[in-house]
Design a protein around this motif. Structure first.
Motif, PDB file in Angstrom:
ATOM      1  N   ALA A 196    -102.684  16.674  12.737  1.00  0.00           N
ATOM      2  CA  ALA A 196    -101.338  16.253  12.340  1.00  0.00           C
ATOM      3  C   ALA A 196    -100.484  17.451  11.959  1.00  0.00           C
ATOM      4  N   THR A 197    -101.076  18.394  11.227  1.00  0.00           N
ATOM      5  CA  THR A 197    -100.338  19.594  10.833  1.00  0.00           C
ATOM      6  C   THR A 197     -99.911  20.398  12.045  1.00  0.00           C
ATOM      7  N   ALA A 198    -100.835  20.571  12.991  1.00  0.00           N
ATOM      8  CA  ALA A 198    -100.512  21.320  14.204  1.00  0.00           C
ATOM      9  C   ALA A 198     -99.441  20.606  15.023  1.00  0.00           C
ATOM     10  N   GLY A 199     -99.541  19.281  15.125  1.00  0.00           N
ATOM     11  CA  GLY A 199     -98.561  18.526  15.905  1.00  0.00           C
ATOM     12  C   GLY A 199     -97.161  18.605  15.315  1.00  0.00           C
ATOM     13  N   ILE A 200     -97.063  18.476  13.990  1.00  0.00           N
ATOM     14  CA  ILE A 200     -95.753  18.561  13.337  1.00  0.00           C
ATOM     15  C   ILE A 200     -95.186  19.967  13.471  1.00  0.00           C
ATOM     16  N   ALA A 201     -96.049  20.972  13.371  1.00  0.00           N
ATOM     17  CA  ALA A 201     -95.593  22.355  13.517  1.00  0.00           C
ATOM     18  C   ALA A 201     -95.014  22.591  14.913  1.00  0.00           C
ATOM     19  N   VAL A 202     -95.678  22.043  15.923  1.00  0.00           N
ATOM     20  CA  VAL A 202     -95.172  22.183  17.291  1.00  0.00           C
ATOM     21  C   VAL A 202     -93.821  21.503  17.439  1.00  0.00           C
ATOM     22  N   LEU A 203     -93.694  20.302  16.888  1.00  0.00           N
ATOM     23  CA  LEU A 203     -92.425  19.574  16.980  1.00  0.00           C
ATOM     24  C   LEU A 203     -91.300  20.320  16.264  1.00  0.00           C
ATOM     25  N   LEU A 204     -91.603  20.862  15.101  1.00  0.00           N
ATOM     26  CA  LEU A 204     -90.585  21.618  14.365  1.00  0.00           C
ATOM     27  C   LEU A 204     -90.176  22.871  15.127  1.00  0.00           C
ATOM     28  N   GLY A 205     -91.172  23.599  15.621  1.00  0.00           N
ATOM     29  CA  GLY A 205     -90.871  24.838  16.329  1.00  0.00           C
ATOM     30  C   GLY A 205     -90.062  24.617  17.585  1.00  0.00           C
ATOM     31  N   LEU A 206     -90.469  23.637  18.402  1.00  0.00           N
ATOM     32  CA  LEU A 206     -89.764  23.372  19.650  1.00  0.00           C
ATOM     33  C   LEU A 206     -88.421  22.692  19.408  1.00  0.00           C
TER      34      LEU A 206
END
Length: 246
Positions: A196-206
């Motif tokens: 979940a942390t990795a997924g949210i980080a990807v969404l925020l970054g992109l």
């Protein structure tokens, strides 16, 4: 009598894994990742850094994700201070690796400052995968030495040949660093919280990439970790009614 805890898995003594097998695994990781230094050298030179600057960056920084983040932000026209901040933030993960490895390796104090320079994703992964302290030390050393030498050599060759290659983006070499980092990170995402942390980080970054200056989305992606921790705390915290019933 109080229950005794089991002895730690990592301990001094005869390793359960042969030294040759540890070295073989370490060389496999070191060679595979070290070759991506060529992509960094080309990308760095293409972003405007000189041959000397590119080589010094690999010699002194020696953490691929941070180096790619820095030159990527510079290539996108980002502010040098913002680019450096993003690279620094990515590099702080090595400090947490160091806390774990200091207990695992238990190196002499005189050696620790030199070993600290090799505390990166790959050396940590190889060391933690070993069944004994001896094997962990061998794996850490073999991986660090192989990767450091090969990474710096291929960085030099990549920067030297950047002019002959031309546009680095056309070759897709600018994606090599993130691809290697993701390949190393993906197997570590075992729990739902980590994913979940990795997924949210990807969404925020992109998601923030089109609206924020280069380098800033990387910093914003760090908000994923406290967001997940906060959400977990809200989910597990007892409600007021539950507190009154106790």
């Amino acid at each position: 009598m109080a229950e005794q805890t089991a002895p730690p898995v990592i301990r001094d003594g005869t390793p359960a894994k042969p030294d040759a097998a540890v070295v073989r695994d370490a060389l496999g990781v070191g060679v595979a990742v070290g070759l991506s230094g060529f992509a960094f050298g080309v990308t760095s030179a293409g972003s405007g850094l000189s041959l000397l600057q590119t080589c010094v960056l690999s010699l002194l920084v020696f953490t691929g994700a941070s180096q790619f983040a820095l030159v990527g932000a510079l290539a996108a026209g980002g502010n040098p201070f913002t680019a450096a901040a993003g690279a620094f933030f990515l590099g702080t993960r090595n400090a947490f690796y160091g806390l774990r490895l200091s207990q695992l390796l238990a190196l002499p104090k005189a050696v620790r400052p030199f070993a600290a320079h090799w505390v990166i994703d790959e050396t940590t992964a190889v060391a933690l995968a070993q069944p004994s302290r001896r094997a962990a030390r061998i794996g850490f050393t073999a991986t660090g030495l192989t990767l450091y030498v090969l990474w710096n050599l291929t960085t030099f060759l990549g920067a030297l040949g950047a002019e002959a290659i031309g546009d680095t983006a056309a070759w897709g070499l600018d994606a090599a660093g993130p691809a290697v980092f993701l390949a190393l990170l993906a197997p570590m995402l075992k729990s739902a919280t980590e994913r979940a942390t990795a997924g949210i980080a990807v969404l925020l970054g992109l998601g923030l990439l089109p609206v924020l200056p280069a380098g800033v989305p990387v910093l914003a992606a760090a908000l994923a970790a406290p967001a997940v921790v906060w959400a977990q705390g809200r989910r597990t915290a007892p409600t007021g009614r539950e507190k009154d019933s106790r």
